[in-house]
Design an enzyme around this catalytic site. Structure first.
Site, PDB file in Angstrom:
ATOM      1  N   PHE A   1      39.012  48.427  19.530  1.00 38.04           N
ATOM      2  CA  PHE A   1      38.900  47.907  20.889  1.00 38.04           C
ATOM      3  C   PHE A   1      38.355  46.483  20.898  1.00 38.04           C
ATOM      4  CE2 PHE A   1      38.685  52.471  21.340  1.00 38.04           C
ATOM      5  CZ  PHE A   1      39.403  52.735  22.497  1.00 38.04           C
ATOM      6  N   ASP A   2      38.901  45.667  21.790  1.00 35.90           N
ATOM      7  CA  ASP A   2      38.241  44.434  22.200  1.00 35.90           C
ATOM      8  C   ASP A   2      37.232  44.836  23.288  1.00 35.90           C
ATOM      9  OD1 ASP A   2      37.827  41.588  22.723  1.00 35.90           O
ATOM     10  OD2 ASP A   2      38.965  41.943  24.560  1.00 35.90           O
TER      11      ASP A   2
END
Length: 682
Positions: free
Chosen positions: A312-313
């Site tokens: 994930f960002d």
């Protein structure tokens, strides 16, 4: 030339026309209309769909040394024509063309993202020569040139600030939600936005060496690494072709009837096998679209079920990507938090800084009366001063207040806010620090639940972000992600994705910014946030969440698993039907025409089974995109043990007096759907 002809004849319009010819041939057979072989309408199908399929098979065999399913179908078509069975030849050719068309629809990737990224490159710059300012094309800028960047302009090349201070939006490069204050000696990146305060920079790198161009090159390279998708039938064609030929020849030699051998070739054609994957994927894509998920790649949907690592960002993915006031800390017992908010909002009212705008917006939502500031003055990258009914107000960072000879002794509070990944503004009144304002990017309410559900599915979660490590760790702890890597530039995110893949992990990358595009392209599967995400990230990704509902990630994994099961079931059914038809062909129970009809029936069965996937229900927590949302909010004021409660259509404000007399104001929001009511702590 050959490729152009093949692409044209395999197109949608020509495939429809080809199908019409085949349908007319079927009608003639049903009505008992006899025509000479050379006038059979199925010849139109053979010419339109058969010729390009024959060219495709020969091209793959000779040029690419690739034995594909098209070769087996071409052999069956030619054999049928040699014994005068034009309808059988046309039928296998048309089913092949239909399968190719469906496959192209499901694996087609958008290519606009790279163009959008290139358009981000500034085209001009303001060069200062002997005190004279001149706008020139960016190609004429040389290393060492002095360039001026005004507020609202993009930095044309990488450089170093030699004069002035400002704040820059570097989200294009790092994904950071907060603007970064810059002063003399700091580095600036090509393509980043100067928010306010004119700065002069010295160019340090140009063209292909600039940070933005390197980002573009990363996306190009990642895009070129994408391997072409082969249909399942093509993967099996290496042994399908010799087996089919061996059985057909054996049937001919043993029975002495060449028609039986040709019938074996017709029913052996893997058309149902060709349709098994694209039809299931199309149904799954339609199912996902109903729930606000756009799947652009059939290959991605196939791969998603086998993933074991989700990366994930942070900004705009696990969080909303918008700054909001999170803490209002009063340092004076006689100064309520509402008054502190009014003081600082009145001071910041004329400021264009994102932090100032967030404070003013918050005060307006809380219906606080904001005064017009007097003697307003802004110090780019530092803070602002103004005068109102309370007196002389200073709002900015600790360095700014120290420069105005104001004693700043709030390190404890500043460290706490920094540890929680929050930006802070120190507020002083008449040379005395009176409080702090904390601002934060708010975590999406369903992020934590989504991570927990992924862990239940046996999926590892990792956070890669351009934010500093302290901020990254704080947010990761809030949602339950164990592995965290911060301070990452785009190429470093890409390197981490490649490292995880080299370790044998199947990786899905979920992000929203331009800086995520190379990593999105490199991951086995990529997901972008549709509403807040950049166009480049959306185009680079295989899957887009149109409503930014990150809670749909577990649903996607379940959908992929079900799609894979449907594909395998389709393959099993098609193989079983083919096996039965081969036996009947060898025994003489089928001829080329009846064999083609059975072959077509098997293809229809596969399509019908795939269609059932469209209305299947996967997850009770996932609602269709037409769900209505209504927001209600409440005011809570806690002061000296007193409690009041009132309903308003604004955010909640909670004021809490701690043991040491420091007052905090926090926000909450209620989101109410038809199905549920959840309290979200912002």
């Amino acid at each position: 030339m050959i490729d152009e002809i093949t692409n044209f004849l395999f197109g949608l319009k020509m495939t429809i026309i080809s199908g019409i010819f085949l349908l007319i041939s079927i009608i003639f057979m049903i009505l008992g209309i006899n025509t000479p072989i050379y006038l059979n309408p199925a010849w139109g199908t053979v010419i339109i769909s058969g010729i390009p399929m024959l060219l495709l098979a020969m091209t793959r065999l000779i040029r690419e040394k690739w034995i594909s399913s098209a070769l087996l179908i071409a052999i069956a078509m030619v054999a049928s024509l040699l014994i005068g069975e034009v309808f059988a030849a046309g039928e296998v050719a048309w089913i092949m063309a239909l399968g190719a068309l469906l496959e192209d629809w499901t694996v087609e990737r958008a290519k606009k993202g790279l163009k959008n990224l290139i358009n981000l490159t500034p085209q001009t710059g303001r060069r200062i020569t002997n005190g004279i300012e001149k706008v020139i094309p960016v190609d004429e800028i040389k290393i060492g040139d002095i360039l001026r960047i005004l507020p609202g302009e993009s930095v044309p090349v990488d450089g170093e600030i030699i004069n002035g201070t400002s704040s820059l939006d570097q989200s294009i490069m790092t994904g950071e939600s907060l603007p970064i204050d810059k002063e003399v000696g700091d580095e600036v990146f090509c393509g980043t936005m100067n928010l306010y305060g004119a700065i002069d920079i010295k160019a340090t790198s140009l063209g292909e060496n600039s940070s933005l161009q390197k980002l573009i090159d990363l996306v190009k390279a990642a895009d070129e690494k994408q391997a072409p998708t082969q249909r399942i039938a093509d993967k099996w064609a290496t042994w399908l072709v010799p087996v089919a030929l061996a059985i057909a020849i054996a049937a001919w030699l043993v029975t002495g009837n060449i028609e039986r051998g040709v019938t074996v070739l017709v029913v052996f054609c893997p058309c149902a096998l060709i349709l098994a994957t694209p039809t299931a994927i199309m149904a799954a894509i339609g199912q996902a679209t109903k729930y606000g998920v756009l799947i652009k790649s059939g290959e991605a949907l196939e791969t998603l079920g086998g993933l074991n690592t989700l990366v994930f960002d942070k900004t705009g993915t696990l969080t909303y990507g918008n700054l909001e006031v999170s803490d209002i800390i009063s340092l004076r017992d006689d100064l309520p938090s509402e008054d502190l908010l009014k003081i600082v909002a009145s001071c910041e009212k004329l400021s264009e800084h994102p932090l100032a705008k967030a404070i003013v917006k918050y005060a307006k939502e809380a219906e606080i009366d904001i005064e017009e500031p007097q003697e307003f003055k802004m110090y780019p990258g530092k803070g602002v001063t103004s005068t109102n009914s309370y007196g002389k107000i200073y709002a900015g960072n600790s360095k700014f207040l120290s420069e105005h000879n104001i004693n700043v002794d709030v390190n404890c509070q500043l460290d706490k806010l920094k540890h929680e990944g929050k930006a802070s503004i120190i507020v002083a009144l008449n040379d005395e620090v009176i409080g702090l304002i904390g601002l934060s990017d708010m975590i999406r309410e369903d992020s934590k639940d989504m991570i927990e559900r992924l862990h239940e599915l046996g999926t590892e979660t990792i956070l890669l972000t351009g934010d500093n490590s302290e901020t990254a760790n704080y947010f990761a702890n809030q949602v339950g992600i164990g592995k965290v890597f911060g301070n990452l530039l785009p190429e470093e995110k890409l390197s981490w994705i490649e490292k995880l893949k080299n370790e044998g992990k199947k990786v899905c990358m979920i992000g929203d910014g331009v800086n995520d595009a190379p990593a999105l392209k490199t991951a086995d599967v990529s997901v972008a946030m549709g509403s807040v995400g950049s166009d480049v990230a959306i185009e680079a990704a295989d899957i887009t969440l149109l409503g930014d509902d990150i809670g749909k990630i577990p649903y996607l994994k379940k959908l992929s698993n079900s799609t894979l099961f449907t594909i395998k079931l389709n393959i099993a059914m098609s193989m079983a039907i083919n096996a039965a038809a081969i036996i009947c062909s060898v025994l003489g129970l089928l001829n080329p025409v009846t064999g083609a009809i059975v072959h077509n029936a098997g293809s229809c069965l596969v399509v019908l089974n795939a269609a059932l996937l469209y209305d299947r229900h996967f997850d009770d927590s996932i609602k269709k995109i037409d769900t209505e949302y209504t927001e209600h909010s409440h005011y809570h004021f806690h002061n000296d043990g007193e409690h009041t409660h009132s309903h308003e259509n604004v955010k909640i404000i909670d004021e809490i007096v701690t043991d040491n007399g420091i007052k905090h104001m926090h926000t909450h929001k209620h989101s109410i759907t038809r199905q549920s009511c959840e309290l979200h702590h912002n």
